[in-house]
Write an enzyme that holds these catalytic residues in place. Sequence first.
Site, PDB file in Angstrom:
ATOM      1  N   HIS A   1      33.616  66.155  38.879  1.00 53.53           N
ATOM      2  CA  HIS A   1      34.396  67.508  39.037  1.00 53.53           C
ATOM      3  C   HIS A   1      35.981  67.195  39.436  1.00 53.53           C
ATOM      4  O   HIS A   1      36.838  67.313  38.734  1.00 53.53           O
ATOM      5  CB  HIS A   1      33.822  68.505  39.897  1.00 53.53           C
ATOM      6  CG  HIS A   1      32.237  68.870  39.624  1.00 53.53           C
ATOM      7  ND1 HIS A   1      32.051  69.659  38.640  1.00 53.53           N
ATOM      8  CD2 HIS A   1      31.283  68.381  40.121  1.00 53.53           C
ATOM      9  CE1 HIS A   1      30.899  69.816  38.659  1.00 53.53           C
ATOM     10  NE2 HIS A   1      30.181  69.115  39.525  1.00 53.53           N
ATOM     11  N   ASP A   2      35.899  66.498  40.789  1.00 54.21           N
ATOM     12  CA  ASP A   2      37.185  66.790  41.379  1.00 54.21           C
ATOM     13  C   ASP A   2      38.246  65.641  40.760  1.00 54.21           C
ATOM     14  O   ASP A   2      39.432  65.811  41.045  1.00 54.21           O
ATOM     15  CB  ASP A   2      37.008  66.118  42.737  1.00 54.21           C
ATOM     16  CG  ASP A   2      36.144  67.232  43.596  1.00 54.21           C
ATOM     17  OD1 ASP A   2      36.108  68.355  43.140  1.00 54.21           O
ATOM     18  OD2 ASP A   2      35.692  66.954  44.826  1.00 54.21           O
TER      19      ASP A   2
END
Length: 314
Positions: free
Chosen positions: A238-239
């Site tokens: 995600h990040d």
Amino acid sequence: MKQIPVILDGDPGHDDAIAWVLANSSPKLKILACTSVCGNQTIEKTTYNALRIMALINLKVPFAMGRPRPLVGDPIVAPNVHGQTGLDGPKLPEPAIVPLSIGSVELIAKIIEESDEPVTIISTGPLTNVGAFLLLYPHLKPRIARISMMGGGISTGNWTPAAEFNILVDPEAADIVFRSGVPIIMSGLDVTLKALVFPEDFERIRTLKNPVAIVVAEWLDFFYNFHRKLGYAGAPVHDAVAVTALIHPEILSSKDLFVQVETTGDYCRGMTIADRLGVLGQRANAKVITGINRKAFVDVLIKAASNYGKDNNG
Ligand code: BDR
Ligand code: CA
């Protein structure tokens, strides 16, 4: 090359760690400072993890510890995803620097105040520090170029059916950010659930053989082990999308939308609601990333990991 000055604010976390590895390896970014926030684990643990990641990648910039709690709610941690330490898996070097005596919000203000040009904040955890900064230093808003954040989702949640983890942990802070008028790039679950790194990709990273690449592959092993049991074909990093949005926007697609954050409600606290049909007649407040070229994303991560095999990095 003109570099984008950035502050990294996160709750590492395996995918935060990979996001920082990516940011630190990119010649397009100039990292001015790092700050920790409570999220995946307690602030003590995410701070320790942040400092160990910085030691691993030889990132020596000012660092300050974040607030111990979300602005209003109680902390929520995610040991099921990231382990008891918040960054379980490979052994990491001990911190090479100590946190400053000022807090994260003060450090963000100092860096932004002293910078010659507007600064981009890359937020990969709950928006507690960023929200508190906006509340306490509203006059510095014009000095923020943009906030590139991982959080939310206009189509689904992951911690509740409605809410994504980072926004659920601190919806009040997220609400302040989305109302702030500062340009926002939102890498939410709409894109990050497609930012999958498959086990065969882990092997491509592992075979690079430099110490950072080996650790990244082991972080992916750990992170995927949790997601595999939920039926994922790979690890959703995600990040790292919040960093990719700055350094490789060409591999992403997006929509400009007006997004609001639900701070109350029986079922929907922490939900990010986008006005897709424009029924509110409001100007868009966020560039919502919706699509990604997965293979190109994997190549970006591999290139980043390979940079640590060179002399000037890691
Ligand atoms: C987000 O929650 C955390 O567990 C990850 O680090 C990421 O920032 C995904 O919902
Ligand atoms: Ca995170």
